[in-house]
Scaffold this motif. Structure first.
Motif, PDB file in Angstrom:
ATOM      1  N   ALA A 111     -48.717  39.177 -28.756  1.00 48.81           N
ATOM      2  CA  ALA A 111     -49.933  39.570 -28.045  1.00 48.81           C
ATOM      3  C   ALA A 111     -50.721  38.346 -27.596  1.00 48.81           C
ATOM      4  CB  ALA A 111     -50.798  40.459 -28.936  1.00 48.81           C
ATOM      5  N   LEU A 112     -50.837  37.355 -28.477  1.00 50.44           N
ATOM      6  CA  LEU A 112     -51.588  36.149 -28.125  1.00 50.44           C
ATOM      7  C   LEU A 112     -50.900  35.371 -27.009  1.00 50.44           C
ATOM      8  CD1 LEU A 112     -52.750  34.887 -31.630  1.00 50.44           C
ATOM      9  CD2 LEU A 112     -53.953  36.368 -30.015  1.00 50.44           C
ATOM     10  N   ASP A 113     -49.560  35.388 -26.997  1.00 50.56           N
ATOM     11  CA  ASP A 113     -48.846  34.743 -25.892  1.00 50.56           C
ATOM     12  C   ASP A 113     -49.205  35.408 -24.565  1.00 50.56           C
ATOM     13  OD1 ASP A 113     -47.553  32.938 -27.519  1.00 50.56           O
ATOM     14  OD2 ASP A 113     -45.703  34.114 -27.688  1.00 50.56           O
ATOM     15  N   ALA A 114     -49.258  36.748 -24.571  1.00 55.81           N
ATOM     16  CA  ALA A 114     -49.583  37.480 -23.342  1.00 55.81           C
ATOM     17  C   ALA A 114     -51.021  37.234 -22.912  1.00 55.81           C
ATOM     18  CB  ALA A 114     -49.341  38.969 -23.557  1.00 55.81           C
ATOM     19  N   ILE A 115     -51.951  37.198 -23.879  1.00 56.19           N
ATOM     20  CA  ILE A 115     -53.358  36.949 -23.563  1.00 56.19           C
ATOM     21  C   ILE A 115     -53.538  35.530 -23.020  1.00 56.19           C
ATOM     22  CG2 ILE A 115     -55.655  36.668 -24.582  1.00 56.19           C
ATOM     23  CD1 ILE A 115     -54.835  38.923 -26.564  1.00 56.19           C
ATOM     24  N   GLU A 116     -52.909  34.560 -23.678  1.00 54.10           N
ATOM     25  CA  GLU A 116     -53.011  33.169 -23.221  1.00 54.10           C
ATOM     26  C   GLU A 116     -52.458  33.021 -21.809  1.00 54.10           C
ATOM     27  OE1 GLU A 116     -51.243  28.764 -24.435  1.00 54.10           O
ATOM     28  OE2 GLU A 116     -51.392  30.342 -25.964  1.00 54.10           O
ATOM     29  N   ASP A 117     -51.323  33.649 -21.546  1.00 57.74           N
ATOM     30  CA  ASP A 117     -50.733  33.575 -20.213  1.00 57.74           C
ATOM     31  C   ASP A 117     -51.664  34.184 -19.166  1.00 57.74           C
ATOM     32  OD1 ASP A 117     -48.347  33.159 -18.411  1.00 57.74           O
ATOM     33  OD2 ASP A 117     -48.567  35.323 -18.232  1.00 57.74           O
ATOM     34  N   ALA A 118     -52.323  35.315 -19.535  1.00 59.34           N
ATOM     35  CA  ALA A 118     -53.239  35.963 -18.588  1.00 59.34           C
ATOM     36  C   ALA A 118     -54.416  35.045 -18.261  1.00 59.34           C
ATOM     37  CB  ALA A 118     -53.729  37.284 -19.165  1.00 59.34           C
ATOM     38  N   PHE A 119     -54.969  34.386 -19.258  1.00 58.37           N
ATOM     39  CA  PHE A 119     -56.106  33.501 -19.028  1.00 58.37           C
ATOM     40  C   PHE A 119     -55.714  32.249 -18.243  1.00 58.37           C
ATOM     41  CE2 PHE A 119     -58.576  35.935 -22.051  1.00 58.37           C
ATOM     42  CZ  PHE A 119     -59.886  35.654 -21.718  1.00 58.37           C
ATOM     43  N   LEU A 120     -54.514  31.750 -18.488  1.00 58.83           N
ATOM     44  CA  LEU A 120     -54.120  30.488 -17.872  1.00 58.83           C
ATOM     45  C   LEU A 120     -53.525  30.652 -16.489  1.00 58.83           C
ATOM     46  CD1 LEU A 120     -52.525  28.653 -20.952  1.00 58.83           C
ATOM     47  CD2 LEU A 120     -54.789  28.306 -19.966  1.00 58.83           C
ATOM     48  N   THR A 121     -53.227  31.887 -16.099  1.00 59.55           N
ATOM     49  CA  THR A 121     -52.671  32.114 -14.768  1.00 59.55           C
ATOM     50  C   THR A 121     -53.693  31.724 -13.711  1.00 59.55           C
ATOM     51  OG1 THR A 121     -51.282  33.910 -15.590  1.00 59.55           O
ATOM     52  CG2 THR A 121     -51.683  33.844 -13.225  1.00 59.55           C
ATOM     53  N   SER A 122     -53.247  31.010 -12.697  1.00 63.20           N
ATOM     54  CA  SER A 122     -54.182  30.398 -11.749  1.00 63.20           C
ATOM     55  C   SER A 122     -54.988  31.408 -10.941  1.00 63.20           C
ATOM     56  CB  SER A 122     -53.429  29.472 -10.795  1.00 63.20           C
ATOM     57  OG  SER A 122     -52.447  30.198 -10.076  1.00 63.20           O
ATOM     58  N   ASP A 123     -54.458  32.636 -10.757  1.00 63.51           N
ATOM     59  CA  ASP A 123     -55.197  33.600  -9.936  1.00 63.51           C
ATOM     60  C   ASP A 123     -56.127  34.479 -10.765  1.00 63.51           C
ATOM     61  OD1 ASP A 123     -53.367  35.157 -11.233  1.00 63.51           O
ATOM     62  OD2 ASP A 123     -52.619  36.194  -9.452  1.00 63.51           O
ATOM     63  N   TYR A 124     -56.316  34.128 -12.065  1.00 64.71           N
ATOM     64  CA  TYR A 124     -57.250  34.882 -12.895  1.00 64.71           C
ATOM     65  C   TYR A 124     -58.477  34.025 -13.186  1.00 64.71           C
ATOM     66  CZ  TYR A 124     -59.422  37.261 -16.786  1.00 64.71           C
ATOM     67  OH  TYR A 124     -60.337  37.889 -17.590  1.00 64.71           O
ATOM     68  N   TYR A 125     -59.660  34.539 -12.834  1.00 65.00           N
ATOM     69  CA  TYR A 125     -60.913  33.850 -13.118  1.00 65.00           C
ATOM     70  C   TYR A 125     -61.714  34.741 -14.060  1.00 65.00           C
ATOM     71  CZ  TYR A 125     -59.381  31.456  -8.915  1.00 65.00           C
ATOM     72  OH  TYR A 125     -58.625  30.780  -7.991  1.00 65.00           O
ATOM     73  N   ALA A 126     -62.030  34.233 -15.226  1.00 63.08           N
ATOM     74  CA  ALA A 126     -62.674  35.041 -16.257  1.00 63.08           C
ATOM     75  C   ALA A 126     -63.920  35.736 -15.715  1.00 63.08           C
ATOM     76  CB  ALA A 126     -63.050  34.166 -17.447  1.00 63.08           C
ATOM     77  N   ASP A 127     -63.900  37.061 -15.752  1.00 70.23           N
ATOM     78  CA  ASP A 127     -65.028  37.919 -15.366  1.00 70.23           C
ATOM     79  C   ASP A 127     -65.271  38.015 -13.871  1.00 70.23           C
ATOM     80  OD1 ASP A 127     -65.600  38.596 -17.987  1.00 70.23           O
ATOM     81  OD2 ASP A 127     -66.892  36.863 -18.259  1.00 70.23           O
ATOM     82  N   CYS A 128     -64.507  37.320 -13.031  1.00 76.34           N
ATOM     83  CA  CYS A 128     -64.715  37.459 -11.593  1.00 76.34           C
ATOM     84  C   CYS A 128     -64.239  38.837 -11.155  1.00 76.34           C
ATOM     85  CB  CYS A 128     -63.971  36.374 -10.828  1.00 76.34           C
ATOM     86  SG  CYS A 128     -64.338  36.389  -9.057  1.00 76.34           S
ATOM     87  N   LEU A 129     -65.082  39.561 -10.435  1.00 76.27           N
ATOM     88  CA  LEU A 129     -64.786  40.926 -10.015  1.00 76.27           C
ATOM     89  C   LEU A 129     -64.240  41.002  -8.598  1.00 76.27           C
ATOM     90  CD1 LEU A 129     -67.979  42.656 -11.468  1.00 76.27           C
ATOM     91  CD2 LEU A 129     -65.702  42.570 -12.480  1.00 76.27           C
ATOM     92  N   ALA A 130     -64.062  39.867  -7.947  1.00 78.85           N
ATOM     93  CA  ALA A 130     -63.516  39.879  -6.590  1.00 78.85           C
ATOM     94  C   ALA A 130     -62.114  40.479  -6.608  1.00 78.85           C
ATOM     95  CB  ALA A 130     -63.468  38.463  -6.023  1.00 78.85           C
ATOM     96  N   THR A 131     -61.831  41.378  -5.679  1.00 75.71           N
ATOM     97  CA  THR A 131     -60.541  42.061  -5.656  1.00 75.71           C
ATOM     98  C   THR A 131     -59.457  41.210  -4.999  1.00 75.71           C
ATOM     99  OG1 THR A 131     -61.180  43.164  -3.599  1.00 75.71           O
ATOM    100  CG2 THR A 131     -61.584  44.351  -5.661  1.00 75.71           C
ATOM    101  N   GLU A 132     -59.821  40.133  -4.334  1.00 79.03           N
ATOM    102  CA  GLU A 132     -58.868  39.210  -3.737  1.00 79.03           C
ATOM    103  C   GLU A 132     -59.170  37.805  -4.235  1.00 79.03           C
ATOM    104  OE1 GLU A 132     -59.070  39.624   0.462  1.00 79.03           O
ATOM    105  OE2 GLU A 132     -58.397  41.710   0.476  1.00 79.03           O
TER     106      GLU A 132
END
Length: 248
Positions: A53-74
């Motif tokens: 689970a932590l591997d999946a969470i870390e990957d989600a946070f570190l992915t370049s197109d994910y910005y923590a809490d940004c709600l922009a759909t693009e």
């Protein structure tokens, strides 16, 4: 000061962290620190779960197109920094920081627009439910905040109000509504109905409901019992008393 608690329930494919948590139901994330200025947002999060689970969470946070809490759909082209501060078998601590662009939106920035600069934020994320607790002055426009929030999330998430109350209101009583329920009891009852606690068979148990509301199980049980007691007494008290048959 006022407390405002609400949840965003993300649809699949709309939020990488929510997708990762949905795939690992026992994992969860809570914010250790969260701050926002007009141009920037930075936060520290603590995740617990299995190594997978932590591997999946870390990957989600570190992915370049994910910005923590940004709600922009693009892709909003924000400048993002994410670092792993600590990692163990069952815990993960992450630091995230991003600079806004004109297309960026987030809960903290929308809150600043409508509730003022001095808003405190606390978050808990489990499955697709992302629960926010805001402490604000009470002088802002909560309705406008929710209108802008709903517009920002669009079809990606459902917005659910969990409670709003004066932070000085005692948990066991305080200001009551016209039905004799405290704001906490009313919010607990409303959430129980919305999540199927009173369905047969039940769609959620009291422990799951307590996790969703971010309150101890014993506290939620007490609030539901008190609310049920008040409503039951009102129901019986409003019924006409049948006349006893006269003996001949």
């Amino acid at each position: 000061m006022r407390e405002l608690v609400f949840a965003l329930k993300y649809e699949p494919g709309c939020n990488r962290v929510a997708d990762a948590l949905a795939d690992h139901p026992d994992a969860r994330i809570r914010s250790l620190s969260l701050h926002a200025t007009a141009e920037q947002l930075w936060r520290v999060d603590h995740a617990i779960g299995t190594p997978e689970a932590l591997d999946a969470i870390e990957d989600a946070f570190l992915t370049s197109d994910y910005y923590a809490d940004c709600l922009a759909t693009e892709d909003c082209s924000a400048t993002q920094t994410t670092r792993v501060l600590d990692r163990a078998d069952d815990t993960l601590v992450l630091y995230s920081d991003w600079q806004r662009t004109p297309t960026c939106a987030s809960v903290p920035h929308i809150a600043r627009d409508h509730l003022g600069d001095s808003v405190l934020f606390e978050t808990r994320h489990k499955g697709r439910h992302y629960t926010w607790r805001l402490i604000h002055s009470g002088e802002g426009d909560v309705s406008a905040f929710f209108d802008d929030l709903a517009a920002a999330v669009g079809d990606c998430a459902q917005t659910e109000m969990l409670r709003t109350a004066d932070t000085a209101t005692p948990a066991s009583g305080g200001d009551e509504n016209r039905d004799g329920l405290s704001p906490e009891q009313e919010a607990a009852l409303q959430a129980a109905v919305e999540h199927g606690y009173y369905e047969s068979p039940r769609e959620v148990d009291v422990g799951e409901l307590a996790d969703h509301l971010d309150v101890p199980r014993s506290t939620l049980t007490y609030r539901l019992r008190r609310a049920e007691e008040v409503l039951a007494k009102q129901y019986i008290g409003n019924r006409p008393v049948a006349e006893k048959p006269r003996s001949l």
